[in-house]
Design a protein around this motif. Structure first.
Motif, PDB file in Angstrom:
ATOM      1  N   CYS A   1       0.864  -1.181   0.000  1.00 31.16           N
ATOM      2  CA  CYS A   1       0.000   0.000   0.000  1.00 31.16           C
ATOM      3  C   CYS A   1       0.901   1.231   0.000  1.00 31.16           C
ATOM      4  O   CYS A   1       2.091   1.148   0.297  1.00 31.16           O
ATOM      5  N   LEU A   2       0.338   2.376  -0.356  1.00 28.43           N
ATOM      6  CA  LEU A   2       1.109   3.605  -0.418  1.00 28.43           C
ATOM      7  C   LEU A   2       1.620   4.003   0.963  1.00 28.43           C
ATOM      8  O   LEU A   2       0.899   3.881   1.962  1.00 28.43           O
ATOM      9  N   ALA A   3       2.843   4.491   0.999  1.00 29.33           N
ATOM     10  CA  ALA A   3       3.446   4.922   2.259  1.00 29.33           C
ATOM     11  C   ALA A   3       3.282   6.430   2.443  1.00 29.33           C
ATOM     12  O   ALA A   3       3.164   7.174   1.472  1.00 29.33           O
ATOM     13  N   GLY A   4       3.305   6.874   3.699  1.00 30.31           N
ATOM     14  CA  GLY A   4       3.298   8.299   3.989  1.00 30.31           C
ATOM     15  C   GLY A   4       1.930   8.950   3.910  1.00 30.31           C
ATOM     16  O   GLY A   4       0.902   8.283   3.787  1.00 30.31           O
ATOM     17  N   ARG A   5       1.935  10.273   3.980  1.00 26.28           N
ATOM     18  CA  ARG A   5       0.686  11.034   3.927  1.00 26.28           C
ATOM     19  C   ARG A   5       0.056  10.941   2.541  1.00 26.28           C
ATOM     20  O   ARG A   5       0.723  10.671   1.541  1.00 26.28           O
ATOM     21  N   LYS A   6      -1.236  11.231   2.508  1.00 25.47           N
ATOM     22  CA  LYS A   6      -1.957  11.217   1.240  1.00 25.47           C
ATOM     23  C   LYS A   6      -1.390  12.270   0.285  1.00 25.47           C
ATOM     24  O   LYS A   6      -0.907  13.321   0.713  1.00 25.47           O
ATOM     25  N   LEU A   7      -1.455  11.965  -1.014  1.00 27.54           N
ATOM     26  CA  LEU A   7      -0.941  12.888  -2.023  1.00 27.54           C
ATOM     27  C   LEU A   7      -1.726  14.194  -2.008  1.00 27.54           C
ATOM     28  O   LEU A   7      -2.871  14.248  -1.532  1.00 27.54           O
TER      29      LEU A   7
ATOM     30  N   ALA B   1      -6.768  11.793  -2.392  1.00 24.49           N
ATOM     31  CA  ALA B   1      -5.799  12.895  -2.431  1.00 24.49           C
ATOM     32  C   ALA B   1      -6.402  14.181  -1.877  1.00 24.49           C
ATOM     33  O   ALA B   1      -7.593  14.453  -2.044  1.00 24.49           O
ATOM     34  N   ARG B   2      -5.567  14.979  -1.207  1.00 23.17           N
ATOM     35  CA  ARG B   2      -5.962  16.316  -0.791  1.00 23.17           C
ATOM     36  C   ARG B   2      -5.812  17.247  -1.992  1.00 23.17           C
ATOM     37  O   ARG B   2      -4.914  17.071  -2.814  1.00 23.17           O
ATOM     38  N   VAL B   3      -6.676  18.232  -2.091  1.00 28.32           N
ATOM     39  CA  VAL B   3      -6.732  19.072  -3.292  1.00 28.32           C
ATOM     40  C   VAL B   3      -6.534  20.536  -2.936  1.00 28.32           C
ATOM     41  O   VAL B   3      -7.130  21.042  -1.973  1.00 28.32           O
ATOM     42  N   GLY B   4      -5.678  21.203  -3.708  1.00 24.70           N
ATOM     43  CA  GLY B   4      -5.461  22.632  -3.543  1.00 24.70           C
ATOM     44  C   GLY B   4      -5.627  23.352  -4.861  1.00 24.70           C
ATOM     45  O   GLY B   4      -5.729  22.738  -5.932  1.00 24.70           O
ATOM     46  N   PHE B   5      -5.640  24.682  -4.778  1.00 24.89           N
ATOM     47  CA  PHE B   5      -5.851  25.503  -5.974  1.00 24.89           C
ATOM     48  C   PHE B   5      -4.939  26.728  -5.936  1.00 24.89           C
ATOM     49  O   PHE B   5      -4.757  27.342  -4.883  1.00 24.89           O
TER      50      PHE B   5
ATOM     51  N   HIS C   1       0.500  20.416   5.621  1.00 24.02           N
ATOM     52  CA  HIS C   1       1.554  19.406   5.676  1.00 24.02           C
ATOM     53  C   HIS C   1       2.112  19.055   4.298  1.00 24.02           C
ATOM     54  O   HIS C   1       2.439  17.893   4.027  1.00 24.02           O
ATOM     55  N   LEU C   2       2.248  20.062   3.430  1.00 28.23           N
ATOM     56  CA  LEU C   2       2.771  19.782   2.092  1.00 28.23           C
ATOM     57  C   LEU C   2       4.191  19.239   2.133  1.00 28.23           C
ATOM     58  O   LEU C   2       4.615  18.514   1.230  1.00 28.23           O
ATOM     59  N   GLU C   3       4.925  19.582   3.185  1.00 24.65           N
ATOM     60  CA  GLU C   3       6.305  19.100   3.289  1.00 24.65           C
ATOM     61  C   GLU C   3       6.371  17.578   3.416  1.00 24.65           C
ATOM     62  O   GLU C   3       7.413  16.972   3.126  1.00 24.65           O
ATOM     63  N   ASP C   4       5.274  16.946   3.815  1.00 30.41           N
ATOM     64  CA  ASP C   4       5.237  15.490   3.984  1.00 30.41           C
ATOM     65  C   ASP C   4       4.458  14.792   2.882  1.00 30.41           C
ATOM     66  O   ASP C   4       4.227  13.576   2.963  1.00 30.41           O
ATOM     67  N   ARG C   5       4.056  15.520   1.863  1.00 32.21           N
ATOM     68  CA  ARG C   5       3.232  14.936   0.801  1.00 32.21           C
ATOM     69  C   ARG C   5       3.952  15.005  -0.549  1.00 32.21           C
ATOM     70  O   ARG C   5       4.724  15.927  -0.799  1.00 32.21           O
ATOM     71  N   CYS C   6       3.657  14.039  -1.395  1.00 35.41           N
ATOM     72  CA  CYS C   6       3.980  14.191  -2.811  1.00 35.41           C
ATOM     73  C   CYS C   6       2.924  15.101  -3.420  1.00 35.41           C
ATOM     74  O   CYS C   6       1.717  14.873  -3.254  1.00 35.41           O
TER      75      CYS C   6
ATOM     76  N   LEU D   1       4.860  29.250  -5.355  1.00 34.01           N
ATOM     77  CA  LEU D   1       3.899  29.349  -4.258  1.00 34.01           C
ATOM     78  C   LEU D   1       3.787  28.022  -3.505  1.00 34.01           C
ATOM     79  O   LEU D   1       3.686  28.003  -2.270  1.00 34.01           O
ATOM     80  N   ILE D   2       3.814  26.933  -4.244  1.00 31.38           N
ATOM     81  CA  ILE D   2       3.704  25.614  -3.620  1.00 31.38           C
ATOM     82  C   ILE D   2       4.936  25.328  -2.764  1.00 31.38           C
ATOM     83  O   ILE D   2       4.837  24.780  -1.662  1.00 31.38           O
ATOM     84  N   LYS D   3       6.097  25.717  -3.255  1.00 28.13           N
ATOM     85  CA  LYS D   3       7.319  25.528  -2.464  1.00 28.13           C
ATOM     86  C   LYS D   3       7.299  26.403  -1.212  1.00 28.13           C
ATOM     87  O   LYS D   3       7.734  25.966  -0.133  1.00 28.13           O
ATOM     88  N   LYS D   4       6.809  27.635  -1.337  1.00 27.43           N
ATOM     89  CA  LYS D   4       6.736  28.518  -0.171  1.00 27.43           C
ATOM     90  C   LYS D   4       5.820  27.941   0.901  1.00 27.43           C
ATOM     91  O   LYS D   4       5.978  28.225   2.095  1.00 27.43           O
ATOM     92  N   ALA D   5       4.852  27.126   0.476  1.00 25.89           N
ATOM     93  CA  ALA D   5       3.938  26.483   1.428  1.00 25.89           C
ATOM     94  C   ALA D   5       4.553  25.240   2.057  1.00 25.89           C
ATOM     95  O   ALA D   5       3.910  24.582   2.887  1.00 25.89           O
ATOM     96  N   GLY D   6       5.786  24.897   1.653  1.00 25.57           N
ATOM     97  CA  GLY D   6       6.506  23.811   2.314  1.00 25.57           C
ATOM     98  C   GLY D   6       6.760  22.569   1.494  1.00 25.57           C
ATOM     99  O   GLY D   6       7.485  21.676   1.936  1.00 25.57           O
ATOM    100  N   ALA D   7       6.190  22.479   0.295  1.00 26.81           N
ATOM    101  CA  ALA D   7       6.326  21.258  -0.503  1.00 26.81           C
ATOM    102  C   ALA D   7       7.771  21.042  -0.940  1.00 26.81           C
ATOM    103  O   ALA D   7       8.470  21.989  -1.316  1.00 26.81           O
ATOM    104  N   LYS D   8       8.194  19.791  -0.928  1.00 25.61           N
ATOM    105  CA  LYS D   8       9.553  19.424  -1.348  1.00 25.61           C
ATOM    106  C   LYS D   8       9.532  18.426  -2.514  1.00 25.61           C
ATOM    107  O   LYS D   8      10.403  18.457  -3.367  1.00 25.61           O
ATOM    108  N   ASP D   9       8.568  17.520  -2.512  1.00 22.58           N
ATOM    109  CA  ASP D   9       8.433  16.518  -3.572  1.00 22.58           C
ATOM    110  C   ASP D   9       7.296  16.949  -4.493  1.00 22.58           C
ATOM    111  O   ASP D   9       6.125  16.728  -4.197  1.00 22.58           O
TER     112      ASP D   9
END
Length: 210
Positions: free
Chosen positions: A67-73, A96-100, A122-127, A147-155
């Motif tokens: 099964c998929l590992a980690g937080r939901k996409l 999946a969680r959804v943003g705009f 928690h974008l830093e923990d999500r793909c 903008l997505i990176k500023k919100a914490g996303a890495k992957d």
């Protein structure tokens, strides 16, 4: 994902894309085809997601199943045309969680102007998969990734229907760590920033506006 640009040449994707390119294709059919292609592209965009296992009971015995590992996409639609791809992707990843991110292109400068942002936590923990059908100049896409990176996303991965060489180059310079997955790398942009041969304005064709 290692490659900066992945062109998915699956025959079903290419056939459906040809139907979308035709100027006589109706709004309803265009939207349905975009949804179907988005489902197929999602498989490629999620090919290397990490897996773990959990114990389940089948009708016959117990097993440790993948099964998929980690937080939901997280899926992030770049408004407004990104919403057409979002529906197909959620068919494949309903949890999946959804943003705009709302951006429009200034028709004189061809630069993006932001008007809306709503992103999952928690974008830093999500793909994160950012979606927009057209990667033209790349300015709006690069700004959305900012903008997505500023919100914490890495992957982060970027999923589009069509890309122009100019847009791919802009994204590579601005975000070399963000792979691009697309159904086609078209020839070039025209003098007003539209992809050639392209399919016109994806948002207008999807929603029946001009």
């Amino acid at each position: 994902m290692k490659d900066h640009l992945t062109i998915v040449k699956h025959p079903m994707i290419q056939h459906k894309l040809t139907l979308m390119r035709e100027k006589t294709t109706s709004t309803a059919v265009f939207g349905q085809l975009l949804r179907e292609i988005s489902q197929l592209l999602t498989y490629e965009a999620t090919r290397d997601l990490p897996l773990t296992t959990r114990s389940i009971e089948t009708p016959l015995l117990q097993m440790d199943a993948p099964c998929l590992a980690g937080r939901k996409l997280a899926l992030v639609s770049i408004l407004r045309a990104g919403n057409g791809m979002l529906e197909g992707m959620r068919d494949i990843i309903p949890s999946a969680r959804v943003g705009f991110v709302g951006l429009y292109r200034d028709e004189e400068t061809l630069m993006p102007v932001q008007y809306y942002q709503k992103l999952p936590d928690h974008l830093e923990d999500r793909c994160v998969i950012a979606v927009d059908p057209m990667l033209a100049t790349g300015n709006s896409s690069a700004a959305a990734i900012d903008l997505i990176k500023k919100a914490g996303a890495k992957d982060i991965r970027f999923l589009c229907l069509l890309a122009a060489p100019e847009g791919v180059e802009t994204m590579k310079k601005a975000h070399p760590d963000v792979p691009i997955i697309t159904a086609s790398l078209d020839d070039r942009l025209n003098d007003v920033g539209y992809i050639l041969p392209g399919l016109g304005d994806a948002g207008d064709r999807m929603f029946g506006t001009k």
